[in-house]
Design a protein around this motif. Structure first.
Motif, PDB file in Angstrom:
ATOM      1  N   PHE A   1       0.836  -1.198   0.000  1.00 36.96           N
ATOM      2  CA  PHE A   1       0.000   0.000   0.000  1.00 36.96           C
ATOM      3  C   PHE A   1       0.870   1.247   0.000  1.00 36.96           C
ATOM      4  N   ALA A   2       1.941   1.235   0.777  1.00 40.33           N
ATOM      5  CA  ALA A   2       2.859   2.381   0.791  1.00 40.33           C
ATOM      6  C   ALA A   2       3.474   2.598  -0.593  1.00 40.33           C
ATOM      7  N   ALA A   3       3.803   1.514  -1.279  1.00 42.53           N
ATOM      8  CA  ALA A   3       4.346   1.628  -2.635  1.00 42.53           C
ATOM      9  C   ALA A   3       3.298   2.192  -3.598  1.00 42.53           C
ATOM     10  N   VAL A   4       2.059   1.745  -3.455  1.00 43.28           N
ATOM     11  CA  VAL A   4       0.976   2.257  -4.308  1.00 43.28           C
ATOM     12  C   VAL A   4       0.768   3.745  -4.044  1.00 43.28           C
ATOM     13  N   MET A   5       0.832   4.150  -2.784  1.00 44.64           N
ATOM     14  CA  MET A   5       0.650   5.558  -2.458  1.00 44.64           C
ATOM     15  C   MET A   5       1.761   6.405  -3.091  1.00 44.64           C
ATOM     16  N   ARG A   6       2.982   5.919  -3.038  1.00 43.34           N
ATOM     17  CA  ARG A   6       4.106   6.628  -3.657  1.00 43.34           C
ATOM     18  C   ARG A   6       3.923   6.702  -5.176  1.00 43.34           C
ATOM     19  N   ASP A   7       3.525   5.577  -5.791  1.00 42.23           N
ATOM     20  CA  ASP A   7       3.319   5.550  -7.242  1.00 42.23           C
ATOM     21  C   ASP A   7       2.157   6.446  -7.656  1.00 42.23           C
ATOM     22  N   LEU A   8       1.119   6.511  -6.839  1.00 45.73           N
ATOM     23  CA  LEU A   8      -0.013   7.377  -7.150  1.00 45.73           C
ATOM     24  C   LEU A   8       0.414   8.848  -7.094  1.00 45.73           C
ATOM     25  N   ALA A   9       1.236   9.208  -6.121  1.00 42.32           N
ATOM     26  CA  ALA A   9       1.748  10.579  -6.038  1.00 42.32           C
ATOM     27  C   ALA A   9       2.585  10.906  -7.275  1.00 42.32           C
ATOM     28  N   ASP A  10       3.404   9.964  -7.731  1.00 37.17           N
ATOM     29  CA  ASP A  10       4.199  10.168  -8.950  1.00 37.17           C
ATOM     30  C   ASP A  10       3.297  10.337 -10.165  1.00 37.17           C
ATOM     31  N   TYR A  11       2.235   9.556 -10.235  1.00 41.98           N
ATOM     32  CA  TYR A  11       1.298   9.654 -11.347  1.00 41.98           C
ATOM     33  C   TYR A  11       0.610  11.018 -11.366  1.00 41.98           C
ATOM     34  N   ILE A  12       0.204  11.490 -10.204  1.00 42.07           N
ATOM     35  CA  ILE A  12      -0.442  12.800 -10.116  1.00 42.07           C
ATOM     36  C   ILE A  12       0.518  13.892 -10.585  1.00 42.07           C
ATOM     37  N   GLU A  13       1.768  13.812 -10.150  1.00 38.48           N
ATOM     38  CA  GLU A  13       2.756  14.804 -10.580  1.00 38.48           C
ATOM     39  C   GLU A  13       3.001  14.736 -12.082  1.00 38.48           C
ATOM     40  N   ALA A  14       3.068  13.542 -12.638  1.00 37.61           N
ATOM     41  CA  ALA A  14       3.265  13.403 -14.081  1.00 37.61           C
ATOM     42  C   ALA A  14       2.087  13.992 -14.848  1.00 37.61           C
ATOM     43  N   GLU A  15       0.882  13.779 -14.346  1.00 45.33           N
ATOM     44  CA  GLU A  15      -0.299  14.355 -14.998  1.00 45.33           C
ATOM     45  C   GLU A  15      -0.315  15.874 -14.849  1.00 45.33           C
ATOM     46  N   ARG A  16       0.152  16.381 -13.731  1.00 43.19           N
ATOM     47  CA  ARG A  16       0.218  17.832 -13.553  1.00 43.19           C
ATOM     48  C   ARG A  16       1.220  18.453 -14.517  1.00 43.19           C
ATOM     49  N   ASP A  17       2.309  17.748 -14.805  1.00 42.76           N
ATOM     50  CA  ASP A  17       3.282  18.245 -15.781  1.00 42.76           C
ATOM     51  C   ASP A  17       2.625  18.436 -17.147  1.00 42.76           C
ATOM     52  N   LEU A  18       1.675  17.579 -17.465  1.00 38.94           N
ATOM     53  CA  LEU A  18       1.003  17.670 -18.762  1.00 38.94           C
ATOM     54  C   LEU A  18       0.069  18.877 -18.853  1.00 38.94           C
ATOM     55  N   GLU A  19      -0.325  19.436 -17.706  1.00 43.65           N
ATOM     56  CA  GLU A  19      -1.207  20.606 -17.723  1.00 43.65           C
ATOM     57  C   GLU A  19      -0.573  21.771 -18.469  1.00 43.65           C
ATOM     58  N   HIS A  20       0.736  21.880 -18.391  1.00 44.64           N
ATOM     59  CA  HIS A  20       1.442  23.027 -18.963  1.00 44.64           C
ATOM     60  C   HIS A  20       2.110  22.666 -20.280  1.00 44.64           C
ATOM     61  N   CYS A  21       1.675  21.612 -20.865  1.00 35.10           N
ATOM     62  CA  CYS A  21       2.308  21.090 -22.064  1.00 35.10           C
ATOM     63  C   CYS A  21       1.460  21.444 -23.288  1.00 35.10           C
ATOM     64  N   ASP A  22       2.100  21.924 -24.313  1.00 41.56           N
ATOM     65  CA  ASP A  22       1.420  22.196 -25.577  1.00 41.56           C
ATOM     66  C   ASP A  22       1.827  21.127 -26.576  1.00 41.56           C
ATOM     67  N   SER A  23       0.948  20.818 -27.493  1.00 39.16           N
ATOM     68  CA  SER A  23       1.209  19.734 -28.431  1.00 39.16           C
ATOM     69  C   SER A  23       2.408  20.015 -29.330  1.00 39.16           C
ATOM     70  N   TRP A  24       2.759  21.269 -29.536  1.00 40.41           N
ATOM     71  CA  TRP A  24       3.889  21.594 -30.382  1.00 40.41           C
ATOM     72  C   TRP A  24       5.223  21.472 -29.639  1.00 40.41           C
ATOM     73  N   ASP A  25       5.193  21.343 -28.348  1.00 37.07           N
ATOM     74  CA  ASP A  25       6.396  21.269 -27.523  1.00 37.07           C
ATOM     75  C   ASP A  25       7.002  19.870 -27.614  1.00 37.07           C
ATOM     76  N   PRO A  26       8.275  19.759 -28.059  1.00 36.67           N
ATOM     77  CA  PRO A  26       8.892  18.424 -28.158  1.00 36.67           C
ATOM     78  C   PRO A  26       9.008  17.716 -26.803  1.00 36.67           C
ATOM     79  N   ALA A  27       9.101  18.479 -25.723  1.00 39.64           N
ATOM     80  CA  ALA A  27       9.186  17.862 -24.400  1.00 39.64           C
ATOM     81  C   ALA A  27       7.876  17.187 -24.030  1.00 39.64           C
ATOM     82  N   CYS A  28       6.824  17.580 -24.692  1.00 39.14           N
ATOM     83  CA  CYS A  28       5.506  17.020 -24.401  1.00 39.14           C
ATOM     84  C   CYS A  28       5.486  15.508 -24.605  1.00 39.14           C
ATOM     85  N   ASP A  29       6.171  15.036 -25.647  1.00 36.62           N
ATOM     86  CA  ASP A  29       6.203  13.594 -25.895  1.00 36.62           C
ATOM     87  C   ASP A  29       6.797  12.840 -24.718  1.00 36.62           C
TER      88      ASP A  29
END
Length: 178
Positions: free
Chosen positions: A28-56
């Motif tokens: 469960f502790a591992a899942v909680m850590r992975d879920l936090a990482d997933y949330i952060e990764a999804e938040r990174d996509l909030e500021h991503c534009d499709s033309w940005d190569p870093a977006c991929d």
């Protein structure tokens, strides 16, 4: 006078006087850590534009984080349940999977409402050290679920559900009279 005598053995041993980890609490502790990482990764996509190569790269990171969370939840499901207090942890992880895989605003709302509708399934009975620690873990995980639900993908889906589209009378097609 009838005397209450249990005829079956309890499925779980008595609660411990101190918190000790079980395979479920470790996972469960591992899942909680992975879920936090997933949330952060999804938040990174909030500021991503499709033309940005870093977006991929950010999209791939978010997809890998999602797979890690879902794999961790699968591993948690098969972890042996050693005590009654492990069950709310497994149920909370199931909520995370349902939320991640949800595809409608109604599902998101229903999933987030489950702990309040059925508190006995997501909290431990008693006030021993094990129950208190597990309840703290579930409360912290609930914060992650709420953060997940506030991501743009989920909030956009919920907001879109609230928009009422009024029909335009000029475009209405009437059925022919019978």
């Amino acid at each position: 006078m009838a005397i209450h005598t249990p005829i079956t053995a309890p499925a779980f041993p008595e609660a411990s006087s101190a918190f000790t980890h079980t395979p479920v609490t470790h996972q469960f502790a591992a899942v909680m850590r992975d879920l936090a990482d997933y949330i952060e990764a999804e938040r990174d996509l909030e500021h991503c534009d499709s033309w940005d190569p870093a977006c991929d790269a950010w999209i791939r990171d978010a997809e890998r984080a999602r797979v890690r969370v879902l794999d961790g939840i699968s591993a948690l499901r098969v972890a042996p349940t050693c005590r009654r207090e492990d069950l709310p942890l497994k149920r909370s992880a199931d909520l995370a999977q349902m939320l991640i895989e949800s595809d409608s605003p109604q599902q998101v709302r229903d999933i987030l409402a489950l702990p309040d509708r059925f508190p006995h399934l997501f909290r431990c009975a008693g006030d021993g050290p094990v129950a208190r620690r597990v309840d703290q873990m579930v409360a912290a995980f609930q914060q992650h679920l709420n953060a997940l639900a506030r991501l743009p993908d989920f909030t956009g889906m919920i907001e879109a559900d609230h928009l009422a589209i009024e029909p335009d009378a000029s475009n209405l097609m009437l059925a022919p009279a019978a």
